[in-house]
Enzyme design. Structure first.
Site, mmCIF file in Angstrom:
data_model
loop_
_atom_site.group_PDB
_atom_site.id
_atom_site.type_symbol
_atom_site.label_atom_id
_atom_site.label_comp_id
_atom_site.label_asym_id
_atom_site.label_seq_id
_atom_site.Cartn_x
_atom_site.Cartn_y
_atom_site.Cartn_z
ATOM 1 N N SER A 38 0.864 -1.280 0.123
ATOM 2 C CA SER A 38 -0.071 0.141 -0.037
ATOM 3 C C SER A 38 0.861 1.286 0.181
ATOM 4 O O SER A 38 1.837 1.440 -1.084
ATOM 5 C CB SER A 38 -1.078 0.061 1.371
ATOM 6 O OG SER A 38 -2.028 0.918 1.069
ATOM 7 N N ASP A 149 -5.822 -3.842 -1.993
ATOM 8 C CA ASP A 149 -4.650 -3.522 -1.176
ATOM 9 C C ASP A 149 -4.023 -4.675 -0.491
ATOM 10 O O ASP A 149 -4.679 -5.561 0.079
ATOM 11 C CB ASP A 149 -5.145 -2.682 -0.075
ATOM 12 C CG ASP A 149 -4.293 -1.917 0.735
ATOM 13 O OD1 ASP A 149 -3.194 -2.571 1.064
ATOM 14 O OD2 ASP A 149 -4.174 -0.776 1.186
#
Length: 249
Positions: A38, A149
């Site tokens: 991320s 993610d």
């Protein structure tokens, strides 16, 4: 001796990773490999492409919600089309093999729900995919697959650093469970629920970290106004952890 670093997810608070990287440089440490998820992947790719920590801070200071997201409602409230465009402007359409420092990151395949460790392909696509936290951001398509993610299943991919052959792995983490939250806020409750999963999957990887730097920083992970503060805290915390560690020569 090869030294690698691992950078956790954490949205805007992840700017602390850039401060941490500045602390590494201050101590004369040059990482041989960077792993991230991320925001950790985002900070990592800029660093591996050749931007200095201070330059990364300036890039972060120039960002806001309006220039990284677009309204979507297709699997998420927003798309990260703006972030993709910004990254292409900053580093171009590079492949992982073209980076100055080797980089690895994680994504979660929405079809299989399995974490994938990525070190090949087009960097920008996989970095944006690794940042696509649901339900805030839409899943990101790479080829025939859709990704979300990587932090959902692996927010601290420290095992990638060890697999690369680094003797020492320094892990920078901004995911710390502070007690203050608003139980009536949809955002606070959603973030806290995701954080519970993130902390559990990070704890399983502590054994791959030789130095663990916790950035227990006040403020919201969505607060772009705190970028400079997050950076400075990352530098101070990183420097303190490095100087107190008995692992480094």
């Amino acid at each position: 001796m090869k030294v690698g670093v691992t950078l956790s997810g954490g949205f805007v608070k992840g700017v602390a990773h850039a401060g941490f990287l500045k602390a590494l440089e201050f101590k004369g440490i040059s990482p041989s490999f960077v792993a991230g998820t991320s925001t950790g992947a985002l900070i990592g790719v800029l660093y591996c492409a050749g931007y200095s920590p201070d330059e990364i801070k300036e890039i972060a200071l120039s960002l806001s919600w309006k220039n990284i997201v677009r309204p979507s409602l297709k699997g998420g409230l927003f798309s990260l089309a703006g972030l993709r465009k910004k990254l292409l402007d900053l580093i171009g359409d590079l492949s992982f093999s073209e980076l100055k420092i080797p980089l690895g990151l994680t994504v979660v395949n929405l079809k299989t729900l399995k974490v994938e460790f990525v070190t090949e392909g087009k960097v920008v696509d996989y970095v944006v995919a690794s940042c696509s936290i649901p339900p805030l951001f839409s899943p990101y398509r790479v080829g025939s697959d859709y990704y979300i993610d990587g932090g959902i299943r692996n927010s601290m991919p420290a095992e990638m650093v060890k697999a690369y052959g680094c003797k020492i792995n320094i892990c920078s983490n901004v995911n710390v469970a502070r007690r203050e939250f608003n139980h009536e806020s949809l955002v606070d409750v959603t973030v806290r629920a995701i954080l519970a999963s993130v902390l559990e999957n990070q704890e399983r990887r502590c054994g791959y970290c030789d130095i663990f730097v916790d950035h227990d920083i006040e403020g919201s992970m969505f607060d772009f106004a705190r970028v400079a503060d997050f950076f400075e805290q990352g530098f101070k915390n990183g420097l303190s952890a490095l100087e107190s560690s008995g692992v480094l020569p």
